[in-house]
Design a protein around this motif. Structure first.
Motif, PDB file in Angstrom:
ATOM      1  N   PHE A  55       0.846  -1.193   0.000  1.00 19.19           N
ATOM      2  CA  PHE A  55       0.000   0.000   0.000  1.00 19.19           C
ATOM      3  C   PHE A  55       0.876   1.236   0.000  1.00 19.19           C
ATOM      4  O   PHE A  55       1.834   1.340   0.764  1.00 19.19           O
ATOM      5  CB  PHE A  55      -0.896   0.013   1.242  1.00 19.19           C
ATOM      6  CG  PHE A  55      -1.665   1.308   1.439  1.00 19.19           C
ATOM      7  CD1 PHE A  55      -2.641   1.691   0.536  1.00 19.19           C
ATOM      8  CD2 PHE A  55      -1.397   2.126   2.521  1.00 19.19           C
ATOM      9  CE1 PHE A  55      -3.347   2.884   0.712  1.00 19.19           C
ATOM     10  CE2 PHE A  55      -2.099   3.315   2.706  1.00 19.19           C
ATOM     11  CZ  PHE A  55      -3.080   3.685   1.800  1.00 19.19           C
ATOM     12  N   LEU A  56       0.576   2.188  -0.888  1.00 19.63           N
ATOM     13  CA  LEU A  56       1.269   3.472  -0.928  1.00 19.63           C
ATOM     14  C   LEU A  56       0.226   4.550  -0.702  1.00 19.63           C
ATOM     15  O   LEU A  56      -0.660   4.750  -1.528  1.00 19.63           O
ATOM     16  CB  LEU A  56       1.965   3.675  -2.279  1.00 19.63           C
ATOM     17  CG  LEU A  56       2.772   4.973  -2.420  1.00 19.63           C
ATOM     18  CD1 LEU A  56       3.924   5.002  -1.418  1.00 19.63           C
ATOM     19  CD2 LEU A  56       3.309   5.106  -3.839  1.00 19.63           C
ATOM     20  N   GLN A 102       4.206   4.008   3.003  1.00 18.61           N
ATOM     21  CA  GLN A 102       4.423   2.762   2.277  1.00 18.61           C
ATOM     22  C   GLN A 102       4.294   1.601   3.239  1.00 18.61           C
ATOM     23  O   GLN A 102       4.923   1.583   4.290  1.00 18.61           O
ATOM     24  CB  GLN A 102       5.822   2.770   1.653  1.00 18.61           C
ATOM     25  CG  GLN A 102       6.180   1.509   0.880  1.00 18.61           C
ATOM     26  CD  GLN A 102       7.552   1.628   0.236  1.00 18.61           C
ATOM     27  OE1 GLN A 102       7.849   2.602  -0.440  1.00 18.61           O
ATOM     28  NE2 GLN A 102       8.409   0.644   0.480  1.00 18.61           N
ATOM     29  N   TYR A 103       3.424   0.646   2.900  1.00 12.69           N
ATOM     30  CA  TYR A 103       3.279  -0.523   3.758  1.00 12.69           C
ATOM     31  C   TYR A 103       3.290  -1.785   2.909  1.00 12.69           C
ATOM     32  O   TYR A 103       2.512  -1.932   1.968  1.00 12.69           O
ATOM     33  CB  TYR A 103       1.976  -0.473   4.562  1.00 12.69           C
ATOM     34  CG  TYR A 103       1.745  -1.745   5.367  1.00 12.69           C
ATOM     35  CD1 TYR A 103       2.562  -2.047   6.452  1.00 12.69           C
ATOM     36  CD2 TYR A 103       0.742  -2.639   5.028  1.00 12.69           C
ATOM     37  CE1 TYR A 103       2.379  -3.211   7.181  1.00 12.69           C
ATOM     38  CE2 TYR A 103       0.542  -3.811   5.745  1.00 12.69           C
ATOM     39  CZ  TYR A 103       1.358  -4.083   6.825  1.00 12.69           C
ATOM     40  OH  TYR A 103       1.183  -5.242   7.533  1.00 12.69           O
ATOM     41  N   ALA A 127      -8.341   5.928   4.290  1.00 11.68           N
ATOM     42  CA  ALA A 127      -7.707   4.624   4.157  1.00 11.68           C
ATOM     43  C   ALA A 127      -6.288   4.657   4.711  1.00 11.68           C
ATOM     44  O   ALA A 127      -5.845   3.715   5.396  1.00 11.68           O
ATOM     45  CB  ALA A 127      -7.695   4.190   2.692  1.00 11.68           C
ATOM     46  N   GLU A 128      -5.558   5.734   4.441  1.00 10.48           N
ATOM     47  CA  GLU A 128      -4.201   5.847   4.956  1.00 10.48           C
ATOM     48  C   GLU A 128      -4.202   5.969   6.480  1.00 10.48           C
ATOM     49  O   GLU A 128      -3.370   5.367   7.155  1.00 10.48           O
ATOM     50  CB  GLU A 128      -3.500   7.061   4.353  1.00 10.48           C
ATOM     51  CG  GLU A 128      -2.073   7.222   4.852  1.00 10.48           C
ATOM     52  CD  GLU A 128      -1.308   8.322   4.147  1.00 10.48           C
ATOM     53  OE1 GLU A 128      -0.550   9.028   4.825  1.00 10.48           O
ATOM     54  OE2 GLU A 128      -1.477   8.466   2.920  1.00 10.48           O
ATOM     55  N   SER A 129      -5.132   6.744   7.016  1.00 10.83           N
ATOM     56  CA  SER A 129      -5.223   6.898   8.463  1.00 10.83           C
ATOM     57  C   SER A 129      -5.519   5.559   9.129  1.00 10.83           C
ATOM     58  O   SER A 129      -4.947   5.221  10.176  1.00 10.83           O
ATOM     59  CB  SER A 129      -6.311   7.918   8.819  1.00 10.83           C
ATOM     60  OG  SER A 129      -6.307   8.206  10.194  1.00 10.83           O
ATOM     61  N   VAL A 130      -6.387   4.776   8.522  1.00  8.87           N
ATOM     62  CA  VAL A 130      -6.702   3.434   9.041  1.00  8.87           C
ATOM     63  C   VAL A 130      -5.456   2.552   9.000  1.00  8.87           C
ATOM     64  O   VAL A 130      -5.125   1.869   9.979  1.00  8.87           O
ATOM     65  CB  VAL A 130      -7.841   2.793   8.220  1.00  8.87           C
ATOM     66  CG1 VAL A 130      -7.984   1.305   8.558  1.00  8.87           C
ATOM     67  CG2 VAL A 130      -9.155   3.525   8.476  1.00  8.87           C
ATOM     68  N   CYS A 131      -4.761   2.569   7.866  1.00  5.50           N
ATOM     69  CA  CYS A 131      -3.564   1.747   7.718  1.00  5.50           C
ATOM     70  C   CYS A 131      -2.495   2.149   8.731  1.00  5.50           C
ATOM     71  O   CYS A 131      -1.839   1.289   9.333  1.00  5.50           O
ATOM     72  CB  CYS A 131      -3.025   1.861   6.295  1.00  5.50           C
ATOM     73  SG  CYS A 131      -1.647   0.736   5.944  1.00  5.50           S
ATOM     74  N   LEU A 149      -8.158  -2.618  -0.532  1.00  2.51           N
ATOM     75  CA  LEU A 149      -6.776  -2.384  -0.129  1.00  2.51           C
ATOM     76  C   LEU A 149      -6.272  -3.374   0.910  1.00  2.51           C
ATOM     77  O   LEU A 149      -5.149  -3.880   0.818  1.00  2.51           O
ATOM     78  CB  LEU A 149      -6.625  -0.963   0.427  1.00  2.51           C
ATOM     79  CG  LEU A 149      -6.748   0.190  -0.555  1.00  2.51           C
ATOM     80  CD1 LEU A 149      -6.743   1.523   0.189  1.00  2.51           C
ATOM     81  CD2 LEU A 149      -5.596   0.162  -1.570  1.00  2.51           C
ATOM     82  N   PHE A 150      -7.098  -3.628   1.928  1.00  5.59           N
ATOM     83  CA  PHE A 150      -6.614  -4.380   3.091  1.00  5.59           C
ATOM     84  C   PHE A 150      -7.386  -5.657   3.406  1.00  5.59           C
ATOM     85  O   PHE A 150      -7.062  -6.362   4.356  1.00  5.59           O
ATOM     86  CB  PHE A 150      -6.654  -3.470   4.340  1.00  5.59           C
ATOM     87  CG  PHE A 150      -6.085  -2.105   4.113  1.00  5.59           C
ATOM     88  CD1 PHE A 150      -4.783  -1.940   3.650  1.00  5.59           C
ATOM     89  CD2 PHE A 150      -6.849  -0.960   4.353  1.00  5.59           C
ATOM     90  CE1 PHE A 150      -4.255  -0.673   3.437  1.00  5.59           C
ATOM     91  CE2 PHE A 150      -6.328   0.305   4.153  1.00  5.59           C
ATOM     92  CZ  PHE A 150      -5.026   0.444   3.685  1.00  5.59           C
ATOM     93  N   GLY A 151      -8.410  -5.936   2.609  1.00  6.95           N
ATOM     94  CA  GLY A 151      -9.209  -7.137   2.874  1.00  6.95           C
ATOM     95  C   GLY A 151     -10.121  -6.997   4.070  1.00  6.95           C
ATOM     96  O   GLY A 151     -10.609  -7.996   4.619  1.00  6.95           O
ATOM     97  N   ILE A 152     -10.372  -5.771   4.503  1.00 11.56           N
ATOM     98  CA  ILE A 152     -11.175  -5.522   5.699  1.00 11.56           C
ATOM     99  C   ILE A 152     -12.659  -5.422   5.338  1.00 11.56           C
ATOM    100  O   ILE A 152     -13.048  -4.660   4.460  1.00 11.56           O
ATOM    101  CB  ILE A 152     -10.740  -4.225   6.402  1.00 11.56           C
ATOM    102  CG1 ILE A 152      -9.300  -4.335   6.890  1.00 11.56           C
ATOM    103  CG2 ILE A 152     -11.665  -3.899   7.561  1.00 11.56           C
ATOM    104  CD1 ILE A 152      -8.735  -3.032   7.426  1.00 11.56           C
ATOM    105  N   GLU A 153     -13.485  -6.196   6.037  1.00 14.82           N
ATOM    106  CA  GLU A 153     -14.940  -6.107   5.906  1.00 14.82           C
ATOM    107  C   GLU A 153     -15.452  -5.230   7.045  1.00 14.82           C
ATOM    108  O   GLU A 153     -15.503  -5.651   8.198  1.00 14.82           O
ATOM    109  CB  GLU A 153     -15.583  -7.494   5.998  1.00 14.82           C
ATOM    110  CG  GLU A 153     -15.228  -8.435   4.864  1.00 14.82           C
ATOM    111  CD  GLU A 153     -16.086  -8.207   3.622  1.00 14.82           C
ATOM    112  OE1 GLU A 153     -16.916  -7.264   3.649  1.00 14.82           O
ATOM    113  OE2 GLU A 153     -15.929  -8.948   2.644  1.00 14.82           O
TER     114      GLU A 153
END
Length: 283
Positions: free
Chosen positions: A3-4, A10-11, A130-134, A41-45
């Motif tokens: 993830f960018l 960058q993750y 999304a970035e804040s969550v990541c 992005l993260f597979g999160i439901e």
């Protein structure tokens, strides 16, 4: 998973799908956009709660802990901010997603020690969310050392960083900081005060740099002094950044993120440079 983020985060690592995230939002547009993007992005439901009653039921009907909540300030059935108060009272880390913003609103939100707030009023809002969550879900991989002889300052910075899910160590002196660094090679960021009785921030920075370079550890100097040349002295001593107190939460978190993002990018480049040599030796 790679993830960018929009700000350069960058993750690359394992899926974040095991995280339980509640989304308290009544807009069909935003629930769809957020749910789709976090799944992609993260597979999160995410668990969508469109009103206050659904939010309460989502919490009550499951014993599985909530990793993170994303909440609008106002929900149907909680038009005066009761949903956010409910999440905070339950000690659930919360990112606020809001369409309205004023200075008084910001101050009120930060006083509740939320994780972050995202404004809906720009085209990058969902990407920023999304970035804040990541960041929240992955910040535990970063170990930060705070060095300050003031118990109040240490407690304030420590609480700020822990709110964002960082692992934090504290030192009340330069000598103690060096001792902690020696025992914890995984520390990637040092936030150090300038004015300390035993070893000041400049000397501490020099001693750290004698054993660990900027590619291994980042250093942010902080000071309440009005002397603006302190920043130049910190940078010349080997520091990477400098902030004058008092600083605001958003600025502090941004500086921390930027330095850790740089460290992650350096490590990623180093790993790629080593790959050809490893392949050649196998061949």
């Amino acid at each position: 998973m790679t993830f960018l983020g929009i700000s350069g985060m960058q993750y690359s690592g394992q899926s974040l799908a095991n995280s339980r995230i509640l989304l308290a939002e009544d807009s069909n547009v935003f629930t769809s956009m957020i749910g789709t993007r976090l799944k992609e992005l993260f597979g999160i439901e995410v668990e969508v709660c469109r009103n206050f009653e659904e939010l309460q039921l989502a919490y009550d009907r499951s014993t599985e802990p909530v990793t993170l909540a994303i909440s609008n300030i106002n929900l149907p059935g909680a038009e005066n901010g009761e949903a956010l108060e409910y999440l905070i009272d339950l000690s659930i880390p919360t990112i606020v997603f809001t369409g309205t913003f004023h200075e008084a609103t910001r101050d009120k939100l930060l006083s509740k020690e939320i994780v972050d707030y995202i404004l809906k009023d720009n085209v990058f809002a969902v990407e920023m969310l999304a970035e804040s969550v990541c960041r929240f879900l992955t910040n535990h991989r970063h170990h930060v050392l705070i060095v300050d002889d003031s118990p109040t300052a240490r407690a304030l910075l420590s609480s700020r960083l822990k709110r964002y899910n960082f692992r934090v160590s504290v030192a009340e002196s330069g000598a103690k900081a060096l001792e902690i660094l020696k025992k914890n090679p995984d520390i990637g960021l040092v936030v150090t005060d300038y004015n300390m009785p035993d070893i000041d921030g400049f000397e501490l920075t020099r001693r750290i740099r004698s054993v660990r370079g900027s590619h291994e550890l980042r250093i942010i100097g902080v000071s309440s002094s009005s002397n603006r040349l302190l920043s130049a002295r910190f940078l010349k001593a080997g520091g990477n950044d400098f902030m004058l107190r008092p600083f605001i939460d958003e600025e502090f978190y941004c500086r921390v993120n930027q330095n850790l993002d740089t460290l992650v990018q350096i490590r990623s480049m180093q790993a790629k440079l080593k790959e050809p040599a490893a392949v050649k030796s196998v061949a």
